[in-house]
Scaffold this active site. Structure first.
Site, PDB file in Angstrom:
ATOM      1  N   ALA A  32      -6.293  -4.796 -13.130  1.00 21.30           N
ATOM      2  CA  ALA A  32      -6.681  -3.512 -12.515  1.00 21.30           C
ATOM      3  C   ALA A  32      -5.434  -2.619 -12.500  1.00 21.30           C
ATOM      4  CB  ALA A  32      -7.268  -3.705 -11.121  1.00 21.30           C
ATOM      5  N   HIS A  37       2.093  -0.662 -11.997  1.00 23.43           N
ATOM      6  CA  HIS A  37       2.285  -1.789 -12.913  1.00 23.43           C
ATOM      7  C   HIS A  37       2.962  -1.315 -14.203  1.00 23.43           C
ATOM      8  CE1 HIS A  37      -1.528  -3.087 -10.735  1.00 23.43           C
ATOM      9  NE2 HIS A  37      -0.761  -4.136 -10.544  1.00 23.43           N
ATOM     10  N   GLU A 148       8.763  -3.368  -5.792  1.00 21.41           N
ATOM     11  CA  GLU A 148       9.236  -3.364  -4.398  1.00 21.41           C
ATOM     12  C   GLU A 148       8.111  -3.093  -3.417  1.00 21.41           C
ATOM     13  OE1 GLU A 148      12.591  -1.512  -2.885  1.00 21.41           O
ATOM     14  OE2 GLU A 148      13.966  -2.758  -4.031  1.00 21.41           O
TER      15      GLU A 148
HETATM   16  P1  AMP Z   1      -0.426  -7.150  -8.483  1.00 20.71           P
HETATM   17  O1  AMP Z   1      -1.256  -6.970  -9.703  1.00 20.71           O
HETATM   18  O2  AMP Z   1      -0.901  -6.373  -7.307  1.00 20.71           O
HETATM   19  O3  AMP Z   1      -0.126  -8.600  -8.176  1.00 20.71           O
HETATM   20  O4  AMP Z   1       0.970  -6.492  -8.830  1.00 20.71           O
HETATM   21  C1  AMP Z   1       1.724  -6.912  -9.937  1.00 20.71           C
HETATM   22  C2  AMP Z   1       3.119  -6.370  -9.813  1.00 20.71           C
HETATM   23  O5  AMP Z   1       3.073  -4.945  -9.788  1.00 20.71           O
HETATM   24  C3  AMP Z   1       3.800  -6.812  -8.507  1.00 20.71           C
HETATM   25  O6  AMP Z   1       5.148  -7.136  -8.789  1.00 20.71           O
HETATM   26  C4  AMP Z   1       3.685  -5.597  -7.643  1.00 20.71           C
HETATM   27  O7  AMP Z   1       4.715  -5.497  -6.680  1.00 20.71           O
HETATM   28  C5  AMP Z   1       3.799  -4.485  -8.672  1.00 20.71           C
HETATM   29  N1  AMP Z   1       3.236  -3.251  -8.122  1.00 20.71           N
HETATM   30  C6  AMP Z   1       2.000  -3.072  -7.609  1.00 20.71           C
HETATM   31  N2  AMP Z   1       1.866  -1.807  -7.147  1.00 20.71           N
HETATM   32  C7  AMP Z   1       3.043  -1.189  -7.363  1.00 20.71           C
HETATM   33  C8  AMP Z   1       3.542   0.135  -7.092  1.00 20.71           C
HETATM   34  N3  AMP Z   1       2.802   1.059  -6.496  1.00 20.71           N
HETATM   35  N4  AMP Z   1       4.807   0.426  -7.470  1.00 20.71           N
HETATM   36  C9  AMP Z   1       5.588  -0.516  -8.080  1.00 20.71           C
HETATM   37  N5  AMP Z   1       5.176  -1.770  -8.348  1.00 20.71           N
HETATM   38  C10 AMP Z   1       3.925  -2.103  -7.992  1.00 20.71           C
END
Ligand code: AMP
Length: 282
Positions: A32, A37, A148
């Site tokens: 998603a 990301h 972060e």
């Molecule tokens: P997730 O798919 O939510 O597990 O996120 C995958 C990676 O993307 C993780 O390292 C999150 O911290 C990073 N991530 C998600 N949202 C953001 C954002 N708004 N800004 C920077 N990194 C993000």
């Protein structure tokens, strides 16, 4: 860009890359995908010869089964975004591929995994440790990229890397936000239009609190954030803590930390949102 859904194929591709001395970077995600990301992916592409992005909604890190079943899944759109960002390999395994047997490993990451998210989402970081350690083992990256936005997650992964003597370098990337300040999150799509309008309050109050903090104590700053957000209907703080960025120990005095970070979790209606801010005190 190649898409691998099993470990064997991915390892074959990556072994070839390693034979030609290519440096491999990894961005673990649950799909998603949004611009947050993609900022990680772009940094990974810039800093490595090969960029691997994994997409796997990891069941072992969800302590709420409803959250797992409603987690958004948009594979085709994700692949298009990744291709445009210069990703080399997508690793998109099914559940049986990652967990042919139940993963019974229990990690002890110490206090960094016990406070805040650790307290409110029991088992969450153990599940993160299970999946990220498997991904590191499969991909063997030189560098791995984390956002972060999940501030505590980075501390936990760093603790895992030390504990297990892993060779990978952990790179922390800044939070990407909407124009109105809301931190991008796959869960934002679950907000109703009314809640979507309210949600930027979290980032605004955190930002305001950095000015407030110049003339107030840590305790007063915490109360300011909690009171201001909780006043809004349908917004409820689960926790707001100001901790040292390295140890995640609670900061009681601004002079007690070189880098105090405020970490927040807010229920916006039924949607659980997280955010954080660094306090730079003069
Ligand atoms: P997730 O798919 O939510 O597990 O996120 C995958 C990676 O993307 C993780 O390292 C999150 O911290 C990073 N991530 C998600 N949202 C953001 C954002 N708004 N800004 C920077 N990194 C993000």
């Amino acid at each position: 860009m190649k898409i691998a859904s099993n470990i064997k194929d991915l390892k074959l591709y990556l072994n070839k890359e390693r034979e030609s001395k290519k440096q491999i970077g990894l961005v673990p995600t649950m799909g998603a995908l949004h611009a947050g990301h993609i900022s990680l992916v772009r940094q990974c592409v810039r800093e490595n010869d090969v960029c691997v992005v994994s997409i796997f909604v990891n069941p072992t890190q969800f302590n709420d089964k409803n959250d797992l079943s409603t987690y958004p899944r948009t594979p085709e759109q994700d692949y298009a975004l990744l291709e445009a960002a210069g990703c080399t390999y997508v690793f998109a395994p099914g559940e049986k591929e990652m967990y042919p047997e139940p993963d019974t490993r229990i990690f002890n990451f110490g206090r960094v995994a016990e406070v805040m998210e650790g307290k409110y989402r029991p088992g969450h970081f153990n599940g993160v440790g299970q999946i990220v350690s498997k991904l590191f083992d499969i991909v063997q990256p030189s560098k791995a990229y984390f956002g972060e936005k999940d501030f505590q997650q980075i501390a936990v992964i760093r603790s895992m890397v030390k504990l297990l003597n892993m060779k990978v370098k952990i790179v922390a990337c800044p939070i990407v936000r909407e124009k109105d300040g809301l931190a991008l999150s796959s869960r934002n799509t679950r907000l109703t239009p009314e809640l979507r309008q309210k949600a930027p309050l979290i980032a605004h109050v955190l930002q305001e609190s950095t000015t407030f903090a110049q003339k107030h104590s840590v305790e007063e700053t915490i109360d300011f954030v909690i009171d201001t957000i909780n006043k809004e209907s349908e917004m409820e703080i689960e926790y707001y803590e100001i901790v040292d960025s390295a140890t995640l120990e609670a900061v009681s005095d601004w002079k007690g930390s070189n880098d105090p970070v405020g970490c927040i979790t807010v229920y916006c209606g039924k949607v659980r949102l997280i955010d954080n801010i660094h306090y730079k005190l003069s």
